[in-house]
Design an enzyme around this catalytic site. Structure first.
Site, PDB file in Angstrom:
ATOM      1  N   SER A 178      24.999  -6.808  69.230  1.00 17.07           N
ATOM      2  CA  SER A 178      24.974  -5.445  68.705  1.00 17.07           C
ATOM      3  C   SER A 178      26.305  -4.758  69.020  1.00 17.07           C
ATOM      4  CB  SER A 178      23.777  -4.683  69.272  1.00 17.07           C
ATOM      5  OG  SER A 178      23.570  -3.478  68.576  1.00 17.07           O
TER       6      SER A 178
ATOM      7  N   ASP B 135      17.632  -7.530  59.635  1.00 16.39           N
ATOM      8  CA  ASP B 135      18.125  -6.511  60.564  1.00 16.39           C
ATOM      9  C   ASP B 135      18.175  -5.136  59.894  1.00 16.39           C
ATOM     10  OD1 ASP B 135      19.477  -4.992  62.458  1.00 16.39           O
ATOM     11  OD2 ASP B 135      20.827  -6.619  63.014  1.00 16.39           O
TER      12      ASP B 135
ATOM     13  N   HIS C 142      16.840  -7.092  64.294  1.00 14.17           N
ATOM     14  CA  HIS C 142      18.081  -6.929  65.049  1.00 14.17           C
ATOM     15  C   HIS C 142      18.169  -7.888  66.233  1.00 14.17           C
ATOM     16  CE1 HIS C 142      21.747  -5.067  66.241  1.00 14.17           C
ATOM     17  NE2 HIS C 142      21.261  -4.542  67.350  1.00 14.17           N
TER      18      HIS C 142
END
Length: 724
Positions: free
Chosen positions: A593, A668, A700
């Protein structure tokens, strides 16, 4: 003075029969090797006694000061089961163990949830008469996650609409929206920023239901391909990218006695954020933090619950960077005209006492302590309690505030991360903590005099089983020479400083995350431990911009995400490269991320350091990220074109050097796949090679069994390039 260097030795590398983790244990190890504890310990409301489950999870035990906190039998699972059978004849509810999610309603009653018959039941049990009653039962199609319960009725979501069911089974339909993109009562408003985790609130008198109405019908649809049919289909989500049209949110109140509804008159523009929603104890008013889309101007407004009209603006808060309200107001018991408000406006998130006219009565800001978890008040409302980050963010300690004098007292003293709760009288503290040498300890502290009764101390769960690395805390100084930075090095077992080892840097680097704390294992993840066992030096550093260090530590990233963060990471990386035991020619970096953004930034902007890298779910250009988070830190692309260009990695793909593996979840909804796909295309155009792997069904984060597959892939990737 606190120690700046902590050395943690976890087991001997030569002990007979010890082994390394398996790749499966990188995922299932945290549960398998969790330090033992006293399960589900909770204070009884209005009492200086607490309960916990026994080791078999069949019985609830009680402990109090009269018995020196020794456990006594209290409620059995069989008693609960018998009561349920009487209250719900022919029920298929079969409890295999005492519900760990039990909560104390009052000193005589508990409630808990359980599932059966394709329903979720919320059940109350009275200890005195040993009777149970169903507070509510909701079908699987009805959202129990959004349910909010008064003593006599429950509001829940059925699709995108709210319904209320009374104790006698009477149902009331609150909303009937059928427009695609209109959702009522949801906690996903503003994409869960600003501390929002629920979308409905009962008034204190339980006659009014306050709820969010989110209209995102005007927000762009973002397509997520679905491959579970012969011909793929598209699942659309609403995704407001930075600078683009965002959702319009209102707050409404439904009166259960009259059936009438009012909308709070929160005004224009419609694209604003409605936060820290709090009922007045009288049920006559609602307080709302109204934050502009630019997130630099907050108004705390008071509204009339009968008409929805604005009563007054109590105060305003502005910033040259951003204002980030995170916590509801906390009204003082027995003083309905006073409340605590949390803000970091003076440097560190602290408590401030206001009256309902908006006058600041007292600041409880204390040194460099960051309030991380407000714990409430004593019964008389004279004291407030919170857990605060101390020792430059490494520790969490419990504090008491005298609301009249302003005196702040630290109630826990042992270094480490404490999770502590106060008894109703405020006389006793139920304290659970861990640190680098203590896996888990539970104790009761008598506040007056500080006497401690140790109830349980967990042993090292790895002893005799796992060949653990050693973990060392380090402290560096930020690149600007002003601020201490916490870091952690995990060494291979049987570490020999005369040898050279490859390195894996694991990082996150973004806001609201902290990787290094003085708790058991120092915050090390099991994949980090696994890689150390495979012969890697594993390094992690919390740079400026990360959590629990105060306003200025975070705000340095404003409009230039990734820049100060990389400067700080380089401080630690350069330290590693200077060590004789580090193989500087074989260093890797891994992050997910924001960490994926940082990883790719290093591989393009500082492309001569790492030979291999893995970037998971990476942000590649902030203009593709959602408005609520992205605009807080970067403003809009129109307002900050230089910042967006500087931080974008799409225009830097031609600088890529080394071996980069990008991993992305095809579903995601947070960092949409477009980020990585566009970067791959730019790399192709620049003649750069990129390795790419997609998890088709994951969002995600890659979870469950597939996470084992992912970690195996990452480990092999680093082995292929970093091991000679």
């Amino acid at each position: 003075m606190k120690k700046l260097l902590v050395l943690l030795l976890l087991g001997s590398s030569v002990a007979y029969g010890q082994r390394n983790f398996t790749i499966e244990e990188t995922v299932y190890g945290p549960a398998k090797f969790a330090p033992k504890s006293i399960p589900s310990a909770k204070w009884i409301k209005g009492s200086d006694a607490f309960t916990n489950l026994d080791s078999t999870y069949q019985n609830l035990l009680i402990r109090d000061v009269k018995n020196n906190w020794q456990p006594k039998p209290f409620i059995t699972l069989q008693e609960i089961q018998t009561a349920i059978g009487t209250a719900i004849p022919n029920s298929k509810i079969t409890l295999k163990r005492f519900p760990t999610n039990y909560q104390w309603i009052d000193e005589n009653s508990i409630k808990f949830t359980t599932a059966a018959d394709k329903k979720t039941y919320t059940i109350a049990y009275n200890i005195k008469d040993k009777k149970a009653k169903v507070i509510h039962s909701l079908a699987d199609a009805q959202s129990t996650e959004a349910a909010t319960t008064s003593t006599s009725k429950t509001a829940y979501l059925n699709g995108n609409n709210i319904e209320i069911i009374a104790a006698d089974g009477t149902k009331t339909v609150v909303t009937k929206d059928t427009i695609n993109g209109v959702v009522n009562g949801t906690g996903t408003v503003h994409r869960n920023e600003f501390g929002i985790d629920k979308g409905m609130w009962w008034s204190p008198d339980e006659k009014q239901l306050l709820y969010y109405r989110k209209d995102e019908s005007m927000v762009s649809k973002y397509p997520l391909p679905q491959w579970d049919t012969r011909v793929a289909t598209i699942k659309d989500i609403r995704y407001p990218m930075a600078g683009m049209k965002s959702e319009e949110v209102t707050l409404r109140i439904f009166n259960t006695e009259t059936g009438e509804q009012v909308t709070l008159q929160t005004g224009e523009p419609k694209e604003q954020y409605l936060t820290i929603v709090t009922w007045d104890p009288s049920s006559a008013s609602v307080y709302v933090g109204v934050l502009n889309r630019g997130q630099d101007h907050l108004k705390l407004n008071k509204y009339d619950s009968k008409t929805g009209a604005l009563v007054s603006t109590l105060f305003e808060e502005t910033s040259s960077s951003w204002v980030e309200p995170q916590h509801q107001l906390a009204f003082i018991p027995n003083k309905d005209d006073q409340f605590l408000y949390q803000t970091d406006k003076d440097g560190f998130n602290s408590l401030y006492l206001y009256n309902t006219q908006g006058k600041l009565l007292r600041s409880f800001a204390k040194d460099s302590i960051v309030v991380t978890d407000f714990k409430g008040f004593d019964e008389k409302g004279n004291k407030a309690y919170y857990v605060g980050a101390t020792n430059s963010g490494l520790e969490r300690q419990l504090f008491e505030v005298d609301l009249k004098s302003g005196k702040t007292t630290q109630l826990t003293q042992t270094n480490g991360v404490h999770n502590a709760e106060i008894s109703g009288s405020g006389l006793y503290i139920l304290d659970q903590y861990s640190n680098s040498t203590t896996p888990n300890k539970l104790q009761v502290i008598t506040k007056k005099g500080g006497k401690t009764n140790a109830l349980f101390t967990a042993g090292n769960p790895f002893t005799g089983q796992i060949n653990l690395p050693k973990i060392e805390f380090k402290r560096f100084t930020s690149a600007d020479g002003k601020t201490p930075l916490n870091a952690r090095i995990t060494y291979p077992p049987s570490f020999d400083p005369a040898k050279k080892y490859p390195v894996m840097v694991y990082l996150y680097g973004g806001s609201h995350a902290q990787m290094v704390t003085d708790r058991w294992l120092g915050g090390v993840g099991y994949f980090d431990l696994y890689m150390a066992q495979q012969g890697y030096i594993v390094f992690t550093l919390d740079n400026r911009g990360s959590d629990a260090r105060g306003r200025d530590f975070t705000r340095v990233t404003h409009r230039n995400l990734g820049e100060a963060e990389m400067e700080d990471q380089l401080v630690g990386i350069n330290y590693l490269k200077a060590q004789p035991y580090v193989d500087a020619a074989n260093m890797g970096i891994f992050g997910w991320s924001y960490g994926g953004f940082m990883t790719t930034s290093f591989m393009t902007k500082h492309n001569d350091i790492f030979k291999a890298a893995v970037a998971g779910g990476p942000v590649m250009d902030w203009k593709y990220y959602e408005a609520m988070y992205g605009e807080r830190y970067m403003d809009t692309p129109e307002e900050n074109p230089e910042g967006y260009a500087k931080t974008s990695l799409l225009n830097k793909a031609d600088r890529l050097n080394g071996n980069l593996l990008i991993i992305h979840g095809a579903q995601d909804p947070v960092v949409v796949q477009q980020h990585s796909m566009d970067f791959v295309q730019k790399a192709i155009e620049a003649g750069k090679q990129v390795d790419y792997f997609l998890y088709p069904t994951h969002e995600h984060n890659v979870i469950g069994k597939d996470r084992i597959h992912m970690y195996e892939k990452i480990a092999k990737y680093f082995d292929n390039y970093l091991k000679k």
